[in-house]
Design a protein around this motif. Sequence first.
Motif, mmCIF file in Angstrom:
data_model
loop_
_atom_site.group_PDB
_atom_site.id
_atom_site.type_symbol
_atom_site.label_atom_id
_atom_site.label_comp_id
_atom_site.label_asym_id
_atom_site.label_seq_id
_atom_site.Cartn_x
_atom_site.Cartn_y
_atom_site.Cartn_z
ATOM 1 N N LEU A 2 -2.561 -14.530 -34.646
ATOM 2 C CA LEU A 2 -3.511 -13.324 -34.607
ATOM 3 C C LEU A 2 -2.732 -12.687 -35.677
ATOM 4 C CD1 LEU A 2 -4.013 -12.629 -31.120
ATOM 5 C CD2 LEU A 2 -5.262 -14.008 -32.349
ATOM 6 N N GLN A 3 -3.652 -11.799 -36.489
ATOM 7 C CA GLN A 3 -3.152 -11.182 -37.435
ATOM 8 C C GLN A 3 -3.554 -9.508 -37.472
ATOM 9 O OE1 GLN A 3 -4.355 -13.217 -40.993
ATOM 10 N NE2 GLN A 3 -2.345 -14.385 -41.121
ATOM 11 N N HIS A 4 -2.870 -8.725 -37.837
ATOM 12 C CA HIS A 4 -3.410 -7.223 -37.707
ATOM 13 C C HIS A 4 -3.888 -6.950 -36.254
ATOM 14 C CE1 HIS A 4 -2.709 -6.851 -41.959
ATOM 15 N NE2 HIS A 4 -3.554 -8.115 -42.075
ATOM 16 N N PHE A 5 -3.377 -7.432 -35.245
ATOM 17 C CA PHE A 5 -3.635 -7.090 -34.058
ATOM 18 C C PHE A 5 -3.577 -5.520 -33.664
ATOM 19 C CE2 PHE A 5 -2.751 -6.639 -29.355
ATOM 20 C CZ PHE A 5 -3.916 -7.302 -28.889
ATOM 21 N N LYS A 6 -4.529 -4.939 -33.245
ATOM 22 C CA LYS A 6 -4.663 -3.482 -32.749
ATOM 23 C C LYS A 6 -5.238 -3.140 -31.371
ATOM 24 C CE LYS A 6 -5.297 -2.072 -37.433
ATOM 25 N NZ LYS A 6 -6.392 -1.449 -38.445
ATOM 26 N N PHE A 7 -4.858 -2.524 -30.616
ATOM 27 C CA PHE A 7 -5.431 -1.978 -29.292
ATOM 28 C C PHE A 7 -5.457 -0.516 -29.311
ATOM 29 C CE2 PHE A 7 -0.838 -2.330 -28.648
ATOM 30 C CZ PHE A 7 -0.454 -1.315 -27.733
ATOM 31 N N TRP A 19 -8.507 -1.249 -22.757
ATOM 32 C CA TRP A 19 -8.292 -1.415 -24.108
ATOM 33 C C TRP A 19 -9.338 -2.135 -25.002
ATOM 34 C CZ3 TRP A 19 -4.905 -2.406 -20.276
ATOM 35 C CH2 TRP A 19 -4.235 -1.471 -20.006
ATOM 36 N N ASN A 20 -9.545 -1.290 -26.142
ATOM 37 C CA ASN A 20 -10.305 -2.068 -27.045
ATOM 38 C C ASN A 20 -9.395 -2.674 -28.145
ATOM 39 O OD1 ASN A 20 -13.004 -0.960 -26.333
ATOM 40 N ND2 ASN A 20 -12.263 1.027 -27.219
ATOM 41 N N ILE A 21 -9.428 -4.077 -28.385
ATOM 42 C CA ILE A 21 -8.800 -4.964 -29.358
ATOM 43 C C ILE A 21 -9.669 -5.205 -30.454
ATOM 44 C CG2 ILE A 21 -7.478 -5.386 -27.094
ATOM 45 C CD1 ILE A 21 -8.792 -8.331 -27.168
ATOM 46 N N SER A 22 -8.626 -5.622 -31.680
ATOM 47 C CA SER A 22 -9.437 -6.085 -32.772
ATOM 48 C C SER A 22 -8.199 -6.946 -33.535
ATOM 49 C CB SER A 22 -10.002 -5.231 -33.559
ATOM 50 O OG SER A 22 -8.865 -4.123 -34.048
ATOM 51 N N PHE A 23 -8.588 -8.025 -34.093
ATOM 52 C CA PHE A 23 -7.657 -8.809 -34.938
ATOM 53 C C PHE A 23 -8.353 -9.782 -35.789
ATOM 54 C CE2 PHE A 23 -8.388 -10.452 -30.765
ATOM 55 C CZ PHE A 23 -8.631 -12.069 -31.095
ATOM 56 N N PRO A 36 -7.945 -4.436 -17.300
ATOM 57 C CA PRO A 36 -6.612 -4.352 -16.452
ATOM 58 C C PRO A 36 -6.256 -5.650 -15.792
ATOM 59 C CG PRO A 36 -7.680 -2.375 -15.991
ATOM 60 C CD PRO A 36 -8.931 -3.245 -16.961
ATOM 61 N N ASP A 37 -7.399 -6.258 -15.287
ATOM 62 C CA ASP A 37 -7.054 -7.673 -14.711
ATOM 63 C C ASP A 37 -6.904 -8.744 -15.650
ATOM 64 O OD1 ASP A 37 -9.527 -7.946 -15.622
ATOM 65 O OD2 ASP A 37 -10.459 -8.567 -13.710
ATOM 66 N N GLY A 38 -6.804 -8.584 -16.807
ATOM 67 C CA GLY A 38 -6.675 -9.432 -17.819
ATOM 68 C C GLY A 38 -7.963 -10.270 -18.250
ATOM 69 N N SER A 39 -8.985 -9.689 -17.932
ATOM 70 C CA SER A 39 -10.309 -10.279 -18.487
ATOM 71 C C SER A 39 -10.516 -9.723 -19.986
ATOM 72 C CB SER A 39 -11.390 -10.311 -17.434
ATOM 73 O OG SER A 39 -11.654 -8.620 -17.219
ATOM 74 N N ILE A 40 -11.349 -10.580 -20.806
ATOM 75 C CA ILE A 40 -11.694 -10.197 -21.834
ATOM 76 C C ILE A 40 -13.013 -10.270 -22.159
ATOM 77 C CG2 ILE A 40 -11.279 -10.417 -24.373
ATOM 78 C CD1 ILE A 40 -8.394 -11.646 -23.686
ATOM 79 N N VAL A 41 -13.718 -9.180 -22.651
ATOM 80 C CA VAL A 41 -15.101 -9.230 -22.958
ATOM 81 C C VAL A 41 -15.274 -9.099 -24.355
ATOM 82 C CG1 VAL A 41 -17.453 -8.284 -22.690
ATOM 83 C CG2 VAL A 41 -15.797 -7.937 -20.932
ATOM 84 N N LEU A 60 0.755 -10.510 -26.203
ATOM 85 C CA LEU A 60 0.942 -9.221 -27.136
ATOM 86 C C LEU A 60 0.765 -7.925 -26.069
ATOM 87 C CD1 LEU A 60 -0.857 -10.151 -30.070
ATOM 88 C CD2 LEU A 60 1.467 -9.712 -30.303
ATOM 89 N N MET A 61 -0.511 -7.911 -25.277
ATOM 90 C CA MET A 61 -0.527 -6.908 -24.342
ATOM 91 C C MET A 61 0.672 -6.685 -23.401
ATOM 92 S SD MET A 61 -3.365 -5.655 -25.312
ATOM 93 C CE MET A 61 -3.633 -4.293 -24.076
ATOM 94 N N LEU A 62 1.360 -7.729 -23.143
ATOM 95 C CA LEU A 62 2.250 -7.631 -22.077
ATOM 96 C C LEU A 62 3.521 -6.931 -22.567
ATOM 97 C CD1 LEU A 62 2.693 -10.989 -20.158
ATOM 98 C CD2 LEU A 62 2.289 -8.983 -19.164
ATOM 99 N N PHE A 63 3.794 -7.364 -23.820
ATOM 100 C CA PHE A 63 4.823 -6.860 -24.756
ATOM 101 C C PHE A 63 4.667 -5.366 -25.237
ATOM 102 C CE2 PHE A 63 6.793 -6.024 -29.114
ATOM 103 C CZ PHE A 63 8.091 -6.291 -28.657
ATOM 104 N N HIS A 64 3.530 -4.893 -25.661
ATOM 105 C CA HIS A 64 3.274 -3.630 -26.114
ATOM 106 C C HIS A 64 2.710 -2.735 -25.021
ATOM 107 C CE1 HIS A 64 3.751 -4.501 -30.418
ATOM 108 N NE2 HIS A 64 3.210 -5.578 -30.200
#
Length: 67
Positions: A2-7, A19-23, A36-41, A60-64
Amino acid sequence: MLQHFKFTPMFENRQLPGWNISFFYKNERVTGEYHPDGSIVWLSKQPDDEETVKKMIHELMLFHVYD
C-alpha cells in the motif's frame, strides 16, 4: 504494498470510532470506511486480492490508531 495510506476520523467527535481510509494499490486509488470491528466497506472498486489488502490495512491501523 500500500502506498500513501491515509486515515481520518469519520466523525468530528473523535470518541466515536470509524475512519475514512485511502491509499494506492497497484497504481489504483482505493477508498473505504474502516469500522471499529475491523470490517471495511469499500467506497471504490474492491481490490482483486482483498484478503491480502485487508491484512495490510489491519496492521497499519493497529500501529497508527490502536497503539
